[in-house]
Design a protein around this motif. Structure first.
Motif, mmCIF file in Angstrom:
data_model
loop_
_atom_site.group_PDB
_atom_site.id
_atom_site.type_symbol
_atom_site.label_atom_id
_atom_site.label_comp_id
_atom_site.label_asym_id
_atom_site.label_seq_id
_atom_site.Cartn_x
_atom_site.Cartn_y
_atom_site.Cartn_z
ATOM 1 N N GLU A 99 -49.879 -57.826 80.338
ATOM 2 C CA GLU A 99 -50.666 -56.664 80.984
ATOM 3 C C GLU A 99 -52.107 -56.995 80.251
ATOM 4 O OE1 GLU A 99 -48.157 -52.977 82.135
ATOM 5 O OE2 GLU A 99 -48.931 -52.813 80.211
ATOM 6 N N SER A 100 -52.351 -57.280 78.997
ATOM 7 C CA SER A 100 -53.625 -57.576 78.380
ATOM 8 C C SER A 100 -54.269 -58.930 78.956
ATOM 9 C CB SER A 100 -53.297 -57.827 76.704
ATOM 10 O OG SER A 100 -52.730 -58.854 76.631
ATOM 11 N N LEU A 101 -53.506 -59.772 79.591
ATOM 12 C CA LEU A 101 -54.152 -60.882 80.300
ATOM 13 C C LEU A 101 -54.577 -60.575 81.720
ATOM 14 C CD1 LEU A 101 -51.495 -63.397 79.107
ATOM 15 C CD2 LEU A 101 -53.705 -63.063 78.309
ATOM 16 N N GLY A 102 -54.587 -59.136 82.166
ATOM 17 C CA GLY A 102 -54.933 -58.723 83.445
ATOM 18 C C GLY A 102 -54.063 -58.786 84.590
ATOM 19 N N TYR A 103 -52.734 -59.080 84.111
ATOM 20 C CA TYR A 103 -51.706 -58.763 85.126
ATOM 21 C C TYR A 103 -50.986 -57.436 85.259
ATOM 22 C CZ TYR A 103 -52.227 -63.898 84.903
ATOM 23 O OH TYR A 103 -52.819 -65.196 84.896
ATOM 24 N N LYS A 104 -50.325 -57.044 86.148
ATOM 25 C CA LYS A 104 -49.643 -55.901 86.364
ATOM 26 C C LYS A 104 -48.226 -56.306 86.255
ATOM 27 C CE LYS A 104 -48.744 -51.944 89.318
ATOM 28 N NZ LYS A 104 -49.005 -51.302 90.513
ATOM 29 N N VAL A 105 -47.544 -55.409 85.422
ATOM 30 C CA VAL A 105 -46.150 -56.151 84.981
ATOM 31 C C VAL A 105 -45.140 -54.513 85.057
ATOM 32 C CG1 VAL A 105 -44.681 -56.487 83.206
ATOM 33 C CG2 VAL A 105 -47.098 -57.598 83.265
ATOM 34 N N SER A 106 -43.877 -55.029 85.820
ATOM 35 C CA SER A 106 -43.056 -54.306 85.732
ATOM 36 C C SER A 106 -41.733 -55.159 85.409
ATOM 37 C CB SER A 106 -42.788 -53.672 87.280
ATOM 38 O OG SER A 106 -42.653 -54.631 88.064
ATOM 39 N N TRP A 107 -40.767 -54.058 84.713
ATOM 40 C CA TRP A 107 -39.286 -54.739 84.303
ATOM 41 C C TRP A 107 -38.263 -53.870 84.695
ATOM 42 C CZ3 TRP A 107 -36.564 -52.897 80.175
ATOM 43 C CH2 TRP A 107 -37.164 -52.121 79.389
ATOM 44 N N LYS A 108 -37.440 -54.673 84.515
ATOM 45 C CA LYS A 108 -35.946 -53.881 84.829
ATOM 46 C C LYS A 108 -34.979 -54.652 83.921
ATOM 47 C CE LYS A 108 -32.446 -52.181 87.736
ATOM 48 N NZ LYS A 108 -32.369 -50.803 88.363
ATOM 49 N N ALA A 109 -34.251 -54.032 82.982
ATOM 50 C CA ALA A 109 -33.194 -54.352 82.115
ATOM 51 C C ALA A 109 -32.155 -55.281 82.614
ATOM 52 C CB ALA A 109 -32.748 -53.355 81.011
ATOM 53 N N ASN A 110 -31.621 -56.193 82.189
ATOM 54 C CA ASN A 110 -30.409 -56.769 82.761
ATOM 55 C C ASN A 110 -29.354 -56.581 81.940
ATOM 56 O OD1 ASN A 110 -30.296 -58.552 80.547
ATOM 57 N ND2 ASN A 110 -30.855 -60.272 81.566
ATOM 58 N N SER A 111 -28.248 -57.155 82.227
ATOM 59 C CA SER A 111 -26.849 -56.681 81.561
ATOM 60 C C SER A 111 -26.993 -56.711 79.941
ATOM 61 C CB SER A 111 -25.870 -57.687 81.835
ATOM 62 O OG SER A 111 -26.276 -59.060 81.667
ATOM 63 N N ASN A 112 -27.671 -57.545 79.406
ATOM 64 C CA ASN A 112 -27.994 -57.671 77.921
ATOM 65 C C ASN A 112 -28.622 -56.298 77.415
ATOM 66 O OD1 ASN A 112 -26.814 -60.199 77.617
ATOM 67 N ND2 ASN A 112 -28.834 -61.084 78.013
ATOM 68 N N GLN A 113 -29.229 -55.562 77.906
ATOM 69 C CA GLN A 113 -29.831 -54.349 77.487
ATOM 70 C C GLN A 113 -29.030 -53.002 78.063
ATOM 71 O OE1 GLN A 113 -32.253 -56.268 79.255
ATOM 72 N NE2 GLN A 113 -32.746 -57.241 77.128
ATOM 73 N N THR A 114 -28.451 -52.997 79.152
ATOM 74 C CA THR A 114 -27.965 -51.736 79.794
ATOM 75 C C THR A 114 -26.354 -51.755 80.046
ATOM 76 O OG1 THR A 114 -27.819 -52.771 82.043
ATOM 77 C CG2 THR A 114 -29.767 -51.493 81.302
ATOM 78 N N GLY A 115 -25.701 -52.854 79.758
ATOM 79 C CA GLY A 115 -24.316 -53.078 79.750
ATOM 80 C C GLY A 115 -23.867 -52.962 81.204
ATOM 81 N N LYS A 116 -24.906 -53.095 82.296
ATOM 82 C CA LYS A 116 -24.309 -53.148 83.682
ATOM 83 C C LYS A 116 -24.715 -54.762 83.855
ATOM 84 C CE LYS A 116 -26.030 -48.606 84.951
ATOM 85 N NZ LYS A 116 -26.951 -47.794 85.693
#
Length: 100
Positions: A59-76
């Motif tokens: 975001e500091s570079l001027g981009y809009k960012v969204s994220w969603k965790a994958n199996s490594n973070q959520t267990g799903k």
């Protein structure tokens, strides 16, 4: 661990390279793969890396960012699909009819 980000405004190879360089400077980043055509970045990082730091750096570079965790973070397990990034099924586009 691996995390995927949707990056709005990353629409050329130069943008992807700029993000790659900035994220690689974060301690604990193992790999980053950016796709300007898909507008996504996939980051492999050590468990000690704060995911919000990656998001903030992009975001500091001027981009809009969204994220969603994958199996490594959520267990799903979402697999490596567009659904895991955007939270919905990808659009189905019909093939054009062949003309005789």
């Amino acid at each position: 661990m691996q995390s995927r980000y949707r990056v709005e405004g990353m629409d050329c190879a130069s943008c992807a390279q700029k993000i790659d360089t900035a994220v690689r400077r974060i301690e604990g980043i193992e790999e980053i793969a950016g796709s300007a055509t898909a507008g996504t970045a996939t980051v492999s990082q050590g468990a000690e890396v704060d995911l919000s730091l990656i998001k903030t750096r992009i975001e500091s570079l001027g981009y809009k960012v969204s994220w969603k965790a994958n199996s490594n973070q959520t267990g799903k397990s979402y697999g490596n699909t567009q659904q895991s990034v955007f939270g919905r099924d990808p659009p189905i586009r019909p093939r054009p009819a062949k003309l005789p």
